[in-house]
Every structure is written in C-alpha cells, then in structure tokens.
Design an enzyme around this catalytic site. Structure first.
Site, mmCIF file in Angstrom:
data_model
loop_
_atom_site.group_PDB
_atom_site.id
_atom_site.type_symbol
_atom_site.label_atom_id
_atom_site.label_comp_id
_atom_site.label_asym_id
_atom_site.label_seq_id
_atom_site.Cartn_x
_atom_site.Cartn_y
_atom_site.Cartn_z
ATOM 1 C CB SER A 4 -56.782 48.575 22.799
ATOM 2 O OG SER A 4 -56.898 47.863 24.013
ATOM 3 C CE LYS B 77 -54.427 50.070 26.140
ATOM 4 N NZ LYS B 77 -55.024 48.792 25.874
ATOM 5 C CB SER C 171 -52.728 46.595 23.491
ATOM 6 O OG SER C 171 -53.958 47.270 23.579
#
Length: 397
Positions: A63, A66, A118
């Site tokens: 993640s 992101k 997230s």
C-alpha cells in the site's frame, strides 16, 4: 642489544611522523543495520540519499503505492468534487474504509480514508474518478513516475494489491516520490493527521478514522506517511519526521521490525547528517558584485564541509537570461560532485527584496481553485480517459 635496536626503530618512527605531511582523515558516519530487505533514508529538502540497502532494486511495495495515488489525485483532481463508488470499487479485497455501492464522498475526504486507513475501495474509486478507469489512472501513475525520475518503478494498480507480477518500486524511488509529495501542503496535512471525522451519508454518525501509522505517536517530530502489507510484499513502511527545520524520509520494504528500524534510521539521520546552510539569499558572491538568489541547505556528515567548493560562471550579456536580470550561477560541489546550481543577481534587483518562504512551514489545505494549469491537466486527463474507454470497449469484445 635487542632493546637498543627496538629503541632506534621507535625513534625513527617518531621522527617520520614529525616530518611527514599532516593528513586529515574525514570522520565517517557509523555503520547501521536494519531488518529490511530494502531501505532508504533521504533528506527531503536536498534529496540526498543518506543511507540505502538495495536502494535501486525493484520490489513489491504493497500500500505504499497509495502515496502515488494520493499525490496524483491532489494535483489533478478537484478536491471538492464528489467521488462515486462503483461496483468495481465497492467491496474491493484487502483493507477497506467500507464504502457503500453508489455512495458519494468529497475527494478531499476520501483521500484521508485512502492514506490513514489504506482503503483499497477508496483507491479504486479515486482512480476511476481521476483517470476515467483504473487503466487510465495507472497510465497517469507511470507517467508521473517517469517525470520524477523513478527509473526502477512500474505501477499496475492504484492500491498496491499483489495483482500480477509487474507492480514494483525501489526504496530510493519511493523515498524520492515521498519527498516530492511532502512538499505539497494538502498531502502533508493528510498524512500527518492522527484522527479524522468525515460525514457519513449512510448513518447518523460520522466516519471516524484513526491513522494506522504508529510513528506519529512513537517518534518525536514524526509527520507521516504510509503503512503497507500484503502476504507477498510483507511489512512495508514509509515514515517522515522533522526536527530543527530538517525533514527526513525513511522507506523500508519487507521489514519484520519496521517501527524500531524507522526510529533508528531517523535518529541516525538527524544525528549524523544535520542540515547546514551553505549559502543564504542575498549573500555576496566572492569575486563578483552579485548576490545569491536563494538560500541553499544541505545535510553534511562530520568533516564533509571541508570538501564543499564553489565555482562561479557568468551569463553572457547578449542572452535572454541576462535581460531577465540573471548575472550568473553559483555551482556548489561536494567532493567535486555538483550538488546545486544557484542563479546570482544584482543586489538591486526587485526579486532580491522578496522574503523567502520557510521551507518547512506547511499551511493548512486551501480550497481548490481552478487555474490555467489545472484546466490543461483536465483536458489531458479527458484525452487519456477517452483513449482508455475506447480501448476498453474493444478489449471487452
């Protein structure tokens, strides 16, 4: 006899030391070890890599992806626009902020859910909103990576899920991306927020999101940025902290003890590479009547300042630069490697009367305002969307 010979040898050695030229030995920072497969420590202002382990090796980043998703959305999106949750975004596997099918949320608010919790559903909804489709947004991600010089990165989705084999980045690339993103005040606000409440259209109570990044509470001066985990990528983390006007970024990939390692690396950076002012705006440039156009700071280890050199090059009076009041450039090098070039001006130039903004004085996010640049970005984005929508209809057959 043996004692006398030893005495002569010692005397000769001492005499040799006295007559030999004195050599300065530069103090090197102590070595440091982490549990990460890949790691990078970078100074945000200068971009200098202070430590890396497999820094340019492409790896899974989970993640941490992101960070790229967020900065593109902030730069190219209207933060007050409403993002609608599609069937593709609804119920996306992995971490989620539990958006409902058809739900609409302000882009600015959804970015908090993306970065603090997230949310993979948020990542997909944002990608479709900005890029017209996930594929269109991925195109924007890879174009941004090229622009930033992320030469060891390739993105295939906006969330970081282990979908396919091509989604990779390196520790140094992720540090470069994060240093760039942290200079955006909206991004900096979001990733430094510990608790965020957002209107919930489905219930009588608001969404309440607590930041997953424990560094915000664990390390003095911590101010971001993103956690990550998948079964294949393992634990991934990017953190940042600011002390005494210096901001550092740490990236670790596949690190089973990442919280401790980040605290150790941040402390290592602050202790061994303090930010030093090499030139101030308005400083007179030796050998010329001109002055430096801006302040330049750089992190230096003990003893490195002695290896800083300056070289001045003057601008030809017949050039456009000269007509725009530039009189030359100050080239600053460390160990004969160029680290910065600063334009120099006449001290009477009006530009020299404008105060510099503090590098790390982040301000709260301001409302979105459309400019010529944002209109241009919108047109480009629509062209990309159209391209991928046409391609998508062909592939669907």
């Amino acid at each position: 006899m043996k004692t006398k010979s030893q005495f002569i040898i010692i005397c000769c050695a001492l005499i040799g030391l006295l007559i030999a030229p004195w050599t300065y030995v530069e103090a090197a920072p102590p070595s440091i070890h982490t549990n990460a497969v890949g790691a990078s420590l970078v100074d945000v202002e200068s971009g200098r890599v202070l430590y890396s382990e497999k820094g340019d090796t492409p790896m899974r980043i989970a993640s941490l992806t992101k960070i790229m998703t967020a900065i593109i959305a902030i730069e190219q999106g209207n933060l007050t626009s409403m993002v609608k949750v599609s069937k593709n975004a609804f119920g996306k596997e992995g971490s989620s902020i539990y958006l409902k099918l058809g739900e609409e949320m302000r882009l600015h608010d959804m970015l908090y859910g993306l970065m603090m919790r997230s949310g993979n559903d948020a990542a997909t909804a944002i990608a479709e909103h900005i890029g017209g489709s996930v594929e269109g947004f991925v195109y924007l991600m890879n174009e941004k990576a090229k622009m930033l010089g992320m030469d060891h990165s390739h993105f295939t989705n906006p969330s970081g899920l282990d979908e396919g084999e091509g989604h990779r980045s390196s520790p140094n690339d992720m540090a470069k991306l994060t240093a760039y993103a942290l200079k955006n005040s909206v991004f900096a606000d979001i990733v430094s927020t510990k608790l965020k409440k957002v209107p919930n259209p489905n219930e009588a109570w608001d969404y309440s999101w607590l930041n997953k990044n424990k560094m915000l509470s664990m390390f003095e001066g911590a101010d971001g940025v993103k956690t990550g985990y998948t079964k294949l990528a393992k634990r991934c983390l990017v953190s940042s902290a600011t002390r005494n006007g210096q901001q550092l970024v740490v990236v670790t990939l596949n690190d089973g003890d990442d919280w401790a390692d980040h605290a150790k690396l941040l402390q290592y950076g602050f202790n061994n590479f303090p930010l030093q002012t090499l030139v101030k705006k308005g400083d007179a440039i030796e050998g010329t009547p001109w002055v430096a156009s801006r302040t330049f700071k750089y992190p230096l280890a003990e003893g490195e300042y002695a290896s800083i050199t300056h070289q001045v090059s003057l601008v030809d009076p017949m050039t456009t630069e000269y007509r725009l009041a530039e009189r030359g450039a100050l080239r600053i090098s460390l160990n004969n490697n160029l680290i910065q070039t600063i334009p120099i001006y006449d001290p009477a130039n009006p530009l020299m009367q404008v105060p510099e903004k503090a590098t790390f004085s982040y301000q709260s996010s301001s409302p979105y305002k459309e400019t010529l640049l944002t209109k241009y970005s919108y047109i480009c984005r629509m062209l990309v969307q159209g391209l991928f929508n046409i391609s998508g209809s062909i592939w669907a057959d």
